[in-house]
Design an enzyme around this catalytic site. Structure first.
Site, PDB file in Angstrom:
ATOM      1  N   ASN A  63       0.804  -1.207   0.000  1.00 39.82           N
ATOM      2  CA  ASN A  63       0.000   0.000   0.000  1.00 39.82           C
ATOM      3  C   ASN A  63       0.845   1.269   0.000  1.00 39.82           C
ATOM      4  OD1 ASN A  63      -2.425   1.482   0.080  1.00 39.82           O
ATOM      5  ND2 ASN A  63      -2.344   1.624   2.296  1.00 39.82           N
ATOM      6  N   TYR A  95       3.297   8.487 -12.181  1.00 44.72           N
ATOM      7  CA  TYR A  95       2.374   7.804 -11.275  1.00 44.72           C
ATOM      8  C   TYR A  95       1.569   6.743 -12.035  1.00 44.72           C
ATOM      9  CZ  TYR A  95      -1.268   7.171  -7.735  1.00 44.72           C
ATOM     10  OH  TYR A  95      -2.142   6.636  -6.812  1.00 44.72           O
ATOM     11  N   ALA A  97       2.387   5.267 -14.826  1.00 40.99           N
ATOM     12  CA  ALA A  97       3.308   4.195 -15.221  1.00 40.99           C
ATOM     13  C   ALA A  97       3.587   3.255 -14.052  1.00 40.99           C
ATOM     14  CB  ALA A  97       4.612   4.781 -15.753  1.00 40.99           C
ATOM     15  N   SER A  98       3.789   3.819 -12.873  1.00 43.41           N
ATOM     16  CA  SER A  98       4.095   2.974 -11.714  1.00 43.41           C
ATOM     17  C   SER A  98       2.899   2.106 -11.326  1.00 43.41           C
ATOM     18  CB  SER A  98       4.552   3.825 -10.524  1.00 43.41           C
ATOM     19  OG  SER A  98       3.505   4.599  -9.982  1.00 43.41           O
ATOM     20  N   LYS A  99       1.718   2.682 -11.333  1.00 44.87           N
ATOM     21  CA  LYS A  99       0.531   1.914 -10.949  1.00 44.87           C
ATOM     22  C   LYS A  99       0.117   0.933 -12.045  1.00 44.87           C
ATOM     23  CE  LYS A  99       0.099   3.667  -6.849  1.00 44.87           C
ATOM     24  NZ  LYS A  99       0.174   2.830  -5.638  1.00 44.87           N
ATOM     25  N   ILE A 140     -10.243   8.598  -3.381  1.00 40.61           N
ATOM     26  CA  ILE A 140     -10.535   8.135  -2.025  1.00 40.61           C
ATOM     27  C   ILE A 140     -10.189   9.253  -1.048  1.00 40.61           C
ATOM     28  CG2 ILE A 140     -10.062   6.364  -0.276  1.00 40.61           C
ATOM     29  CD1 ILE A 140     -11.428   5.274  -2.834  1.00 40.61           C
TER      30      ILE A 140
END
Length: 168
Positions: free
Chosen positions: A15, A80, A82-84, A113
């Site tokens: 996480n 971000y 690309a990483s996810k 969220i």
């Protein structure tokens, strides 16, 4: 130290995540690497050592938190996204590698969220873009994680589950 302290590891939830929104044209190599290293390399650094224990015990649940940005891409979030997106692809590949040892690997792709990642002044604006008209709650993401870690999800692997209020 964690691995030596426990003889059994049944669940891993990845996480960790950071954002640093900016257009790629302004992004420095450090901006890129900070996000990629925290979000994607962090997945590798934590999952790999835990995986050996799970494979030897022939059971385990790995759940990683990705993002809707990893599915659809977002302007100002090239690194971000690309990483996810990398976490989503790694989840699918790893799930195939370890399925025969009864280790499941899934990820959750939250939308907006209500966390500290969304500035207070932007929450109302973001909520207007969500078909359900509100931000999601951390507890709603946690409920999906709890399901994926349960015996009821023993045949669910390689999946990305959106918790996004209808934002795709």
């Amino acid at each position: 130290r964690v691995l030596s302290a426990f003889c059994r590891i049944d669940v891993l939830v990845n996480n960790a995540g950071i954002r640093n929104d900016m257009l790629m044209i302004w992004m420095t190599p450090d901006d890129w690497h900070n996000v990629i290293d925290t979000n994607l390399t962090g997945f590798y650094n934590v999952t790999r050592p835990v995986l050996k224990t799970m494979l030897l015990q022939r059971s385990g649940r790995i759940v990683s938190i990705a993002s809707t940005s990893g599915l659809a891409g977002m302007p100002g979030q090239v690194h971000y996204s690309a990483s996810k997106g990398g976490i989503i692809a790694a989840t699918k590949a790893l799930a195939k590698e370890v399925a025969r040892r009864h280790v499941t690997v899934n990820c959750i792709a939250p939308g907006f969220i209500e966390t500290e990642m969304i500035p207070e002044e932007a929450k109302a604006e973001y909520a207007r873009t969500v078909p359900m008209g509100r931000l999601g709650l951390p507890e709603e993401v946690a409920a999906v994680a709890a399901f994926l870690c349960s015996d009821e999800a023993s045949y669910v692997t390689g999946q990305t589950i959106g918790v996004n209020g209808g934002v795709y």
